[in-house]
Design a protein around this motif. Structure first.
Motif, PDB file in Angstrom:
ATOM      1  N   SER A  24      26.848  42.461  25.923  1.00  0.00           N
ATOM      2  CA  SER A  24      27.152  42.197  27.330  1.00  0.00           C
ATOM      3  C   SER A  24      27.882  40.866  27.509  1.00  0.00           C
ATOM      4  CB  SER A  24      25.864  42.233  28.157  1.00  0.00           C
ATOM      5  OG  SER A  24      24.957  41.276  27.658  1.00  0.00           O
ATOM      6  N   LYS A  25      28.309  40.631  28.747  1.00  0.00           N
ATOM      7  CA  LYS A  25      29.135  39.455  29.049  1.00  0.00           C
ATOM      8  C   LYS A  25      28.323  38.157  29.057  1.00  0.00           C
ATOM      9  CE  LYS A  25      32.694  41.987  31.630  1.00  0.00           C
ATOM     10  NZ  LYS A  25      33.467  42.058  32.915  1.00  0.00           N
ATOM     11  N   MET A  26      29.019  37.061  29.249  1.00  0.00           N
ATOM     12  CA  MET A  26      28.408  35.734  29.107  1.00  0.00           C
ATOM     13  C   MET A  26      27.378  35.431  30.199  1.00  0.00           C
ATOM     14  SD  MET A  26      28.415  33.055  27.150  1.00  0.00           S
ATOM     15  CE  MET A  26      26.948  32.092  27.461  1.00  0.00           C
ATOM     16  N   PHE A  27      27.673  35.845  31.424  1.00  0.00           N
ATOM     17  CA  PHE A  27      26.788  35.440  32.529  1.00  0.00           C
ATOM     18  C   PHE A  27      26.312  36.603  33.391  1.00  0.00           C
ATOM     19  CE2 PHE A  27      29.465  31.642  31.698  1.00  0.00           C
ATOM     20  CZ  PHE A  27      28.445  30.757  31.333  1.00  0.00           C
ATOM     21  N   CYS A  28      26.564  37.843  32.958  1.00  0.00           N
ATOM     22  CA  CYS A  28      26.080  39.014  33.694  1.00  0.00           C
ATOM     23  C   CYS A  28      25.777  40.115  32.688  1.00  0.00           C
ATOM     24  CB  CYS A  28      27.113  39.484  34.727  1.00  0.00           C
ATOM     25  SG  CYS A  28      28.670  40.037  33.986  1.00  0.00           S
ATOM     26  N   GLY A  29      25.280  41.244  33.161  1.00  0.00           N
ATOM     27  CA  GLY A  29      24.877  42.312  32.244  1.00  0.00           C
ATOM     28  C   GLY A  29      25.967  43.321  31.946  1.00  0.00           C
ATOM     29  N   CYS A  30      27.185  43.106  32.445  1.00  0.00           N
ATOM     30  CA  CYS A  30      28.262  44.069  32.213  1.00  0.00           C
ATOM     31  C   CYS A  30      28.576  44.191  30.726  1.00  0.00           C
ATOM     32  CB  CYS A  30      29.540  43.627  32.921  1.00  0.00           C
ATOM     33  SG  CYS A  30      29.433  43.703  34.694  1.00  0.00           S
ATOM     34  N   SER A  31      29.018  45.392  30.334  1.00  0.00           N
ATOM     35  CA  SER A  31      29.402  45.602  28.936  1.00  0.00           C
ATOM     36  C   SER A  31      30.610  44.746  28.578  1.00  0.00           C
ATOM     37  CB  SER A  31      29.749  47.076  28.724  1.00  0.00           C
ATOM     38  OG  SER A  31      30.439  47.229  27.498  1.00  0.00           O
ATOM     39  N   ASN A  41      34.005  47.764  33.858  1.00  0.00           N
ATOM     40  CA  ASN A  41      32.908  46.893  33.419  1.00  0.00           C
ATOM     41  C   ASN A  41      32.890  45.633  34.276  1.00  0.00           C
ATOM     42  OD1 ASN A  41      32.276  48.685  31.387  1.00  0.00           O
ATOM     43  ND2 ASN A  41      33.449  47.591  29.816  1.00  0.00           N
ATOM     44  N   VAL A  42      32.570  45.800  35.537  1.00  0.00           N
ATOM     45  CA  VAL A  42      32.591  44.640  36.439  1.00  0.00           C
ATOM     46  C   VAL A  42      31.397  44.692  37.385  1.00  0.00           C
ATOM     47  CG1 VAL A  42      35.095  44.268  36.380  1.00  0.00           C
ATOM     48  CG2 VAL A  42      34.135  45.895  38.006  1.00  0.00           C
ATOM     49  N   CYS A  43      31.012  43.522  37.913  1.00  0.00           N
ATOM     50  CA  CYS A  43      29.896  43.434  38.860  1.00  0.00           C
ATOM     51  C   CYS A  43      30.142  42.215  39.749  1.00  0.00           C
ATOM     52  CB  CYS A  43      28.571  43.318  38.096  1.00  0.00           C
ATOM     53  SG  CYS A  43      28.302  41.680  37.381  1.00  0.00           S
ATOM     54  N   PRO A  44      29.302  42.004  40.741  1.00  0.00           N
ATOM     55  CA  PRO A  44      29.537  40.843  41.629  1.00  0.00           C
ATOM     56  C   PRO A  44      29.632  39.515  40.888  1.00  0.00           C
ATOM     57  CG  PRO A  44      27.954  42.335  42.619  1.00  0.00           C
ATOM     58  CD  PRO A  44      28.219  42.861  41.225  1.00  0.00           C
ATOM     59  N   VAL A  45      28.896  39.357  39.789  1.00  0.00           N
ATOM     60  CA  VAL A  45      28.924  38.052  39.093  1.00  0.00           C
ATOM     61  C   VAL A  45      30.290  37.816  38.464  1.00  0.00           C
ATOM     62  CG1 VAL A  45      27.955  36.678  37.183  1.00  0.00           C
ATOM     63  CG2 VAL A  45      26.443  38.033  38.656  1.00  0.00           C
ATOM     64  N   CYS A  46      30.766  38.793  37.666  1.00  0.00           N
ATOM     65  CA  CYS A  46      32.029  38.530  36.966  1.00  0.00           C
ATOM     66  C   CYS A  46      33.236  38.725  37.880  1.00  0.00           C
ATOM     67  CB  CYS A  46      32.131  39.331  35.665  1.00  0.00           C
ATOM     68  SG  CYS A  46      31.871  41.091  35.808  1.00  0.00           S
ATOM     69  N   LEU A  47      33.017  39.345  39.043  1.00  0.00           N
ATOM     70  CA  LEU A  47      34.117  39.417  40.014  1.00  0.00           C
ATOM     71  C   LEU A  47      34.132  38.185  40.913  1.00  0.00           C
ATOM     72  CD1 LEU A  47      33.960  43.162  41.105  1.00  0.00           C
ATOM     73  CD2 LEU A  47      35.681  42.062  39.658  1.00  0.00           C
TER      74      LEU A  47
HETATM   75 ZN    ZN Z   1      29.632  41.528  35.430  1.00  0.00          ZN
END
Ligand code: ZN
Ligand code: ADP
Ligand code: MG
Length: 479
Positions: A24-31, A41-47
């Motif tokens: 997963s990514k550095m600061f969120c759970g996205c792949s 592979n995006v979510c509010p944190v990485c967006l």
């Molecule tokens: Zn994310």
């Protein structure tokens, strides 16, 4: 273009971004996987949506710490995540989380075998953790740029060297060695095609003997180690030509174009950097306990440099042979298995370097001949059962179809018979069958020797040791 003439020294420093091998990514759970459909592979944190909070990925931190240890860095008990602010379409937050004034680690070293200077040490000035940005896709829609944010937030480390390299081939060799270390330690897959290892190459030139550094340029957009070497060479030559023509080098960022093998300046808007770094208020300082560091140290395997030195002492190999054999963990393990199976260490090194690696190169990096089989083959050559030439045929056959070298050699009919009694029997048979040639030879027609040897080979169906056959023929014909 002027070729680098005498009187100039090249100075190179490298900044390498490496994607950490995490799910997963550095600061969120996205792949963090490569190759998913764009923007999936995006979510509010990485967006970077308002209110979303980053949480550091523990596995990424473990890998970053292992990388720092593998490179002999000093790890800092406290490091700070900072925001690096800039505006670019592939950066939805408007900043990248990185580390600036207080990086994870500093003052490391990596020794490598320079093609010009032999065993050399590059200094690692710093190693810090950061997140990746998204990707602009220029070839997806005609005349439009598309954005893929899957890569936003993917964990990276950046590894910065001192201005330590003195030639483009040397810089390339360092990169190969760095990649080996990171692969050995399972830190990254270092796949340049997938962008998991990216290099920014800084270069300047100065008059030989000068101590002050010249003005550097930074070359980006280089996607293979071969291109790093080429890009540095053209840029070095451009600077020398410029200076010899009375010009000055302007500090700037250049992009390498592999199609033209040239460099061009990046648009100046993309170059004007005032990143306004400041500590990220959403992330507390990163504290590393001694226990955590010790745990990561325990996870490191024997690294290439240590292995190389051990190979040199344990197996009496040259630095170059040891370097080639330890370049890849699987090859090093294979070599040791061949030696443990009873092969002479030096002969095994020659076989692995010359035959096994060449075979692997054309067969998907597979080490196709099992170590035990290679050891047996080496023993057959050493014991005089197979000529070197015959052994290569047996090797190819075993690689292709498997089997025991001894049996394969028998089946191919290449086993050398070195028993002088047996060979003498064949010689007698041949001389008896060719009385006229024997007379002619005895009258001085010594050029018939190859004929006799050929007949012995024929009678023995290729198994006679030809040197021994000739010696016995000479003895008998002299009598
Ligand atoms: Zn994310
Ligand atoms: P910048 O502030 O432009 O990023 P840094 O001082 O951070 O420059 O150095 C970036 C990289 O460039 C490092 O690898 C460093 O060793 C290298 N470098 C710095 N100065 C020079 C120079 N004059 N010639 C070649 N490389 C250099
Ligand atoms: Mg820098």
């Amino acid at each position: 273009m002027t070729v680098a003439g005498g009187g100039w020294e090249t100075v190179i420093g490298l900044e390498t971004h490496v994607q950490l091998r995490t799910a997963s990514k550095m600061f969120c759970g996205c792949s963090a996987a490569f190759g998913a459909p764009p923007n999936t592979n995006v979510c509010p944190v990485c967006l970077g949506l308002p209110g979303a909070l980053p949480v550091p990925n523990e596995q990424a931190l473990k890998l970053a710490v292992r990388a720092a240890l593998a490179l002999g860095c000093t790890l800092h008990p406290k490091s700070v995540f900072a925001r690096k602010n800039y505006f670019y379409p592939d950066l939805p937050k408007g900043y990248q989380i990185s580390q600036f004034e207080q990086p994870l680690a500093t003052q490391g070293a990596l020794s490598y075998v320079s093609p010009e200077r032999g065993l050399t040490t590059a200094t690692i000035v710093r190693l810090h953790v950061e997140e990746d940005a998204g990707k602009s896709l220029h070839d997806r829609f005609p005349k439009e740029t598309a954005i893929d944010l899957n890569r936003c937030g993917v964990p990276l480390i950046e590894i910065v060297t001192g201005p330590d390299f003195r030639s483009p081939p040397e810089a390339r060799r360092y990169l190969q060695t760095l990649k080996q270390v990171l692969e050995y330690a399972g830190i990254s897959d270092c796949d340049m095609e997938k962008g998991s290892l990216r290099v920014d190459a800084n270069v300047s030139v100065r008059r030989a003997g000068a101590t002050a550094l010249g003005t550097k340029t930074e070359v980006k957009n280089i996607n293979s180690f071969a291109y790093v070497e080429k890009a540095l060479t053209v840029e070095r030559d451009r600077q020398i030509a410029l200076l010899e023509g009375g010009g000055v080098v302007e500090q700037q960022t250049l992009l390498y174009d592999s199609k033209t093998n040239g460099v061009r300046p990046q648009r100046s808007k993309e170059q004007s950097h005032d990143y306004r770094y400041f500590p990220d208020p959403d992330l507390p300082p990163l504290a590393l306990t001694e226990e955590f560091i010790a745990q990561q140290q325990a996870q490191l395997p024997e690294l290439p440099a240590t292995k190389r030195e051990r190979f040199m002492t344990q197996y009496a190999l040259s630095v170059n042979d040891a370097d080639v054999l330890t370049g890849d963990r699987a090859v090093a393990d294979y070599y040791e298995a061949v030696v443990h199976a009873g092969a002479d260490a030096k002969l095994a090194a020659n076989w692995v370097i010359n035959e096994v690696l060449a075979d692997a190169k054309t067969h998907d990096e597979q080490l196709r001949v099992p170590p035990g089989a290679l050891a047996q083959l080496i023993g057959l050559v050493r014991g005089g059962t197979l000529s070197q030439q015959a052994a290569k045929r047996v090797f190819a056959e075993v690689a292709e179809r498997g089997g025991e070298p001894r049996n394969v050699a028998e089946a191919l009919g290449v086993v050398q018979v070195g028993d002088s009694g047996v060979v003498a029997g064949w010689v007698t048979e041949v001389l008896g069958a060719h009385p006229q040639e024997v007379v002619r030879y005895k009258q001085g027609e010594t050029k018939l020797m190859p004929f006799f040897v050929g007949q012995v080979m024929k009678v023995s169906r290729g198994k006679a040791d030809p040197k021994l056959a000739q010696r016995i023929l000479e003895e008998k014909l002299a009598a």
